[in-house]
Write an enzyme that holds these catalytic residues in place. Sequence first.
Site, mmCIF file in Angstrom:
data_model
loop_
_atom_site.group_PDB
_atom_site.id
_atom_site.type_symbol
_atom_site.label_atom_id
_atom_site.label_comp_id
_atom_site.label_asym_id
_atom_site.label_seq_id
_atom_site.Cartn_x
_atom_site.Cartn_y
_atom_site.Cartn_z
ATOM 1 N N ARG A 169 11.609 -5.537 5.180
ATOM 2 C CA ARG A 169 11.299 -4.120 4.966
ATOM 3 C C ARG A 169 12.222 -3.223 5.793
ATOM 4 O O ARG A 169 12.571 -3.518 6.932
ATOM 5 C CB ARG A 169 9.861 -3.813 5.370
ATOM 6 N N LYS A 193 0.842 -1.208 0.000
ATOM 7 C CA LYS A 193 0.000 0.000 0.000
ATOM 8 C C LYS A 193 0.873 1.253 0.000
ATOM 9 O O LYS A 193 0.692 2.156 -0.813
ATOM 10 C CB LYS A 193 -0.937 0.022 1.226
ATOM 11 N N ARG A 205 10.779 -1.472 11.302
ATOM 12 C CA ARG A 205 9.621 -1.094 12.124
ATOM 13 C C ARG A 205 9.446 -2.071 13.281
ATOM 14 O O ARG A 205 9.662 -3.268 13.122
ATOM 15 C CB ARG A 205 8.359 -1.105 11.255
#
Length: 212
Positions: free
Chosen positions: A122, A13, A155
Amino acid sequence: MKLIILGPPGAGKGTQASILSEKLGIVTISTGAMLRAAVKENTPLGKEAKVYLDKGQLVPDELVVSLVKERLNGSDCEKGFILDGFPRTVNQAQVLDKNLEIDKVLTLDVDDEVIVERLSGRRECKKCAQPYHILFNPPATDGKCDKCGGDLICRADDNEVTIRKRLEVYHEQTEPIKAYYMQQGKVVIAHGKEKIEDTAKEVLKILGIEER
Ligand code: AP5
């Protein structure tokens, strides 16, 4: 254009929103990024949200809705916007509908098995939140953001236990939004499991945006 991008965690997204934002010259509003910024700044909202973020659960609707409502009043939203990560419950979608009319809901389809691999690799810019992947979308300079030069970090919610919880929450609470917007004839679906640039091409095509 007033666009929602819907999809499971790690569907791409943020990645597709960033490409579209640049192409269309409109802002992306990411509730996840806004909440993480509040956590970093240790605001009262951030303190409350952290409990949910750490567990991979949704932050209560009333907190997120007021955050988004305020953001949408910004003058930079007048030309249009991309919502990444909002709405995430049917209730949030209904509140949004009462306030403005969305043009399209872009859904990114990706199987659960692909998600864990993507999110484990990521990296995200500490400064501007631009997403990267150590294998699929590495930065030009190791550990640095191509866009702003900020440091790239992992994250806190990108660990396997929290990723699996986020997926569970997605299927239970967020996926029903697809049916809600299908009834309005606003849903367009792209295959998020293709390479980033191939998905981007498909997205532009189904949204009727010309490639430059
Ligand atoms: P949020 O920040 O929205 O996280 P998410 O939905 O879990 O989605 P992600 O940001 O993890 O993934 P993405 O789909 O953007 O993928 P990306 O492009 O980065 O929300 C976090 C938390 O905040 C929630 O759990 C919740 O607690 C709270 N929250 C947020 N909004 C809320 C709301 N409305 N209500 C309540 N709570 C809310 O890509 C992932 C990786 O894959 C990257 O490394 C990327 O480089 C790579 N990649 C992308 N596309 C491809 C591709 N096609 N092929 C290969 N690799 C790819």
